[in-house]
Structure formats: structure tokens, C-alpha cells
Design a protein around this motif. Structure first.
Motif, PDB file in Angstrom:
ATOM      1  N   ALA A   9      47.837  41.586  49.895  1.00  0.00           N
ATOM      2  CA  ALA A   9      46.725  40.771  49.405  1.00  0.00           C
ATOM      3  C   ALA A   9      46.571  40.906  47.892  1.00  0.00           C
ATOM      4  O   ALA A   9      46.542  42.012  47.351  1.00  0.00           O
ATOM      5  CB  ALA A   9      45.436  41.181  50.112  1.00  0.00           C
ATOM      6  N   VAL A  10      46.454  39.769  47.221  1.00  0.00           N
ATOM      7  CA  VAL A  10      46.266  39.747  45.767  1.00  0.00           C
ATOM      8  C   VAL A  10      44.990  40.497  45.386  1.00  0.00           C
ATOM      9  O   VAL A  10      44.957  41.230  44.393  1.00  0.00           O
ATOM     10  CB  VAL A  10      46.194  38.285  45.263  1.00  0.00           C
ATOM     11  CG1 VAL A  10      45.795  38.222  43.802  1.00  0.00           C
ATOM     12  CG2 VAL A  10      47.531  37.592  45.484  1.00  0.00           C
ATOM     13  N   GLY A  11      43.932  40.333  46.184  1.00  0.00           N
ATOM     14  CA  GLY A  11      42.645  40.950  45.878  1.00  0.00           C
ATOM     15  C   GLY A  11      42.662  42.466  45.877  1.00  0.00           C
ATOM     16  O   GLY A  11      41.742  43.104  45.357  1.00  0.00           O
ATOM     17  N   GLU A  12      43.686  43.060  46.465  1.00  0.00           N
ATOM     18  CA  GLU A  12      43.782  44.526  46.503  1.00  0.00           C
ATOM     19  C   GLU A  12      44.323  45.103  45.195  1.00  0.00           C
ATOM     20  O   GLU A  12      44.267  46.307  44.970  1.00  0.00           O
ATOM     21  CB  GLU A  12      44.673  44.959  47.674  1.00  0.00           C
ATOM     22  CG  GLU A  12      44.039  44.659  49.033  1.00  0.00           C
ATOM     23  CD  GLU A  12      44.984  44.934  50.192  1.00  0.00           C
ATOM     24  OE1 GLU A  12      46.106  45.429  49.957  1.00  0.00           O
ATOM     25  OE2 GLU A  12      44.589  44.635  51.331  1.00  0.00           O
ATOM     26  N   ILE A  13      44.871  44.242  44.341  1.00  0.00           N
ATOM     27  CA  ILE A  13      45.379  44.713  43.043  1.00  0.00           C
ATOM     28  C   ILE A  13      44.177  45.050  42.165  1.00  0.00           C
ATOM     29  O   ILE A  13      43.324  44.209  41.930  1.00  0.00           O
ATOM     30  CB  ILE A  13      46.246  43.634  42.368  1.00  0.00           C
ATOM     31  CG1 ILE A  13      47.486  43.330  43.212  1.00  0.00           C
ATOM     32  CG2 ILE A  13      46.637  44.070  40.957  1.00  0.00           C
ATOM     33  CD1 ILE A  13      48.295  42.155  42.698  1.00  0.00           C
ATOM     34  N   ASP A  14      44.120  46.284  41.704  1.00  0.00           N
ATOM     35  CA  ASP A  14      43.006  46.696  40.830  1.00  0.00           C
ATOM     36  C   ASP A  14      43.487  47.808  39.909  1.00  0.00           C
ATOM     37  O   ASP A  14      43.405  48.986  40.224  1.00  0.00           O
ATOM     38  CB  ASP A  14      41.814  47.155  41.665  1.00  0.00           C
ATOM     39  CG  ASP A  14      40.568  47.404  40.814  1.00  0.00           C
ATOM     40  OD1 ASP A  14      40.635  47.206  39.586  1.00  0.00           O
ATOM     41  OD2 ASP A  14      39.542  47.796  41.386  1.00  0.00           O
ATOM     42  N   THR A  15      44.008  47.406  38.747  1.00  0.00           N
ATOM     43  CA  THR A  15      44.547  48.369  37.799  1.00  0.00           C
ATOM     44  C   THR A  15      43.499  48.835  36.791  1.00  0.00           C
ATOM     45  O   THR A  15      43.763  49.736  36.002  1.00  0.00           O
ATOM     46  CB  THR A  15      45.723  47.749  37.012  1.00  0.00           C
ATOM     47  OG1 THR A  15      45.222  46.657  36.225  1.00  0.00           O
ATOM     48  CG2 THR A  15      46.814  47.256  37.957  1.00  0.00           C
ATOM     49  N   GLY A  16      42.332  48.175  36.789  1.00  0.00           N
ATOM     50  CA  GLY A  16      41.291  48.523  35.834  1.00  0.00           C
ATOM     51  C   GLY A  16      41.176  47.553  34.674  1.00  0.00           C
ATOM     52  O   GLY A  16      40.260  47.642  33.863  1.00  0.00           O
ATOM     53  N   SER A  17      42.134  46.595  34.585  1.00  0.00           N
ATOM     54  CA  SER A  17      42.040  45.558  33.551  1.00  0.00           C
ATOM     55  C   SER A  17      42.639  44.275  34.101  1.00  0.00           C
ATOM     56  O   SER A  17      43.525  44.310  34.965  1.00  0.00           O
ATOM     57  CB  SER A  17      42.781  45.959  32.276  1.00  0.00           C
ATOM     58  OG  SER A  17      44.189  45.857  32.458  1.00  0.00           O
ATOM     59  N   LEU A  18      42.173  43.146  33.594  1.00  0.00           N
ATOM     60  CA  LEU A  18      42.711  41.862  34.062  1.00  0.00           C
ATOM     61  C   LEU A  18      44.182  41.736  33.682  1.00  0.00           C
ATOM     62  O   LEU A  18      44.997  41.283  34.481  1.00  0.00           O
ATOM     63  CB  LEU A  18      41.901  40.702  33.475  1.00  0.00           C
ATOM     64  CG  LEU A  18      42.362  39.308  33.916  1.00  0.00           C
ATOM     65  CD1 LEU A  18      42.330  39.160  35.426  1.00  0.00           C
ATOM     66  CD2 LEU A  18      41.524  38.231  33.240  1.00  0.00           C
ATOM     67  N   ARG A  19      44.519  42.147  32.454  1.00  0.00           N
ATOM     68  CA  ARG A  19      45.924  42.073  32.041  1.00  0.00           C
ATOM     69  C   ARG A  19      46.797  42.908  32.978  1.00  0.00           C
ATOM     70  O   ARG A  19      47.854  42.459  33.435  1.00  0.00           O
ATOM     71  CB  ARG A  19      46.078  42.567  30.603  1.00  0.00           C
ATOM     72  CG  ARG A  19      47.509  42.507  30.084  1.00  0.00           C
ATOM     73  CD  ARG A  19      47.573  42.903  28.609  1.00  0.00           C
ATOM     74  NE  ARG A  19      48.896  42.687  28.054  1.00  0.00           N
ATOM     75  CZ  ARG A  19      49.820  43.637  27.941  1.00  0.00           C
ATOM     76  NH1 ARG A  19      49.559  44.875  28.331  1.00  0.00           N
ATOM     77  NH2 ARG A  19      51.011  43.362  27.418  1.00  0.00           N
ATOM     78  N   GLY A  20      46.355  44.112  33.277  1.00  0.00           N
ATOM     79  CA  GLY A  20      47.101  44.972  34.198  1.00  0.00           C
ATOM     80  C   GLY A  20      47.225  44.347  35.585  1.00  0.00           C
ATOM     81  O   GLY A  20      48.286  44.406  36.213  1.00  0.00           O
TER      82      GLY A  20
END
Length: 199
Positions: free
Chosen positions: A74-85
Motif C-alpha cells: 500500500a502506498v499509504g504505508e510509506i512514511d519516511t518523515g518527509s514528502l520528498r522521501g
């Protein structure tokens, strides 16, 4: 409807389901959507056509489920702490070879959707709308972190920008999309349009 479909599919093991989806995608690459038949899928996978219809209902559902099955999470699970990340992580989930294969598949399906409203409807319901909702979670986190203004007009067009970068490289440059191209595109086009940090 979804519960019924899930109940139908549950009779096939996950391994067998993955094998069927792989065969469907191989056939799509070989002959395209219009020439792909349930008879051909049944022959390729040593299944009965009745089983395929019972499990998936028809060709559009089977093809879209096969496309969904290849997605790396799931795309929504991506959370690196920044939008660019997050956006860089999104395009890094697949290597260039897989990206090229998927790009070719999507071009073929996009053409088929123009003449197959049933495929277009299933594709929208099972792929586009869920993906847009997931992508919305990524963007909302960026707004919550203060990286993007909540009234930024470009927020409504981020998916369009991303799909545009992915889909048009072959058309304009006769090159497949690559990680390097898409990360550069994100930094040069998407993030500036949102007023978000680019480093």
C-alpha cells in the motif's frame, strides 16, 4: 460484492492464485487485452474456464486483480518523515526492469479501456480509486507536517503529475521510465509545484 468475491477466491491457495496472476500478465504482454481469452488463461494455467469464472467473474476482474497482485504494498504505508522521501521511496519500490514491463502493460491496458467500458469500470474501482485514497494519505501527512500548504492548488493534481511523468517518457523520449528519471522529475516538477522542500 467484495465479500462475495473474497469468499469465491478463498478456495484457491495463495500460491495457485499468484501462479494464475503471473500467467495472466504473461498473456497480456504476449497478445494484449483484446486478444486475451479466458480459454487461453485456462489452457495456460491448466484450469477449467468454469473455475476462472467462478473465482473472478470475468476477464476484466481477472486482469485487474492480476495487476493489483503485482503491486509492492500500500502506498499509504510509506512514511519516511518527509514528502520528498515518501515520493522517492514510492518510485524505488520497483527496479527499472519491472517498471519498464509495467509501463508497457499499462499502455496496452489504457488503450483497451477506451473500447472496453467494463474493464475501465473495474480498473477504476479496484485500482485507481484505492490508489488515489492511499496517495491522499501520503499527501495529508505532508500537509500535517507543514511541508505543503493545505490550500495549495497543486495538491489536486499530484497523481496526474506522477502518472504523467511515468506514462509520457516513452512517448516523448522513446525511453522507459526509470528510478533516476522519476526521482529527478519529482525534485524538478512535483515538489516545486507543491512548494515542498526539494532536499
Amino acid at each position: 460484492m467484495t465479500d462475495v468475491a473474497t469468499a469465491r477466491r478463498s478456495r484457491i491457495t495463495p500460491e495457485r492464485e499468484a501462479e494464475l496472476y503471473g500467467a495472466v500478465l504473461d498473456l497480456l504482454r504476449e497478445v494484449g487485452y483484446d486478444a486475451l481469452t479466458m480459454d487461453a488463461v485456462a489452457a495456460r494455467t491448466r484450469s477449467s474456464k468454469a473455475t476462472l469464472y467462478r473465482q473472478w467473474g470475468g476477464k476484466p476482474e481477472l486482469v485487474v486483480r492480476a495487476m493489483r497482485h503485482t503491486k509492492p504494498g500500500a502506498v499509504g504505508e510509506i512514511d519516511t518523515g518527509s514528502l520528498r522521501g515518501d515520493l522517492h521511496a514510492l518510485v524505488s519500490r520497483e527496479d527499472d526492469c519491472v517498471m519498464e514491463q509495467n509501463s508497457a502493460l499499462m499502455r496496452g491496458l489504457a488503450m483497451a479501456m477506451h473500447t472496453n467500458p467494463d474493464l475501465r469500470q473495474v480498473f477504476r474501482e479496484q485500482l485507481i480509486e484505492p490508489e488515489m485514497a492511499e496517495f491522499g494519505r501520503v499527501l495529508q501527512r505532508a500537509v500535517d507536517r507543514g511541508e505543503v500548504r493545505p490550500d495549495c492548488p497543486a495538491l489536486d493534481f499530484v497523481v496526474h503529475m506522477m502518472v504523467g511523468g511515468f506514462a509520457t517518457r516513452a512517448l516523448i523520449e522513446d525511453q522507459p521510465p526509470t528510478r533516476a528519471f522519476l526521482t529527478s522529475y519529482i525534485d524538478a516538477v512535483v515538489l516545486p509545484a507543491l512548494g515542498a522542500p526539494t532536499h
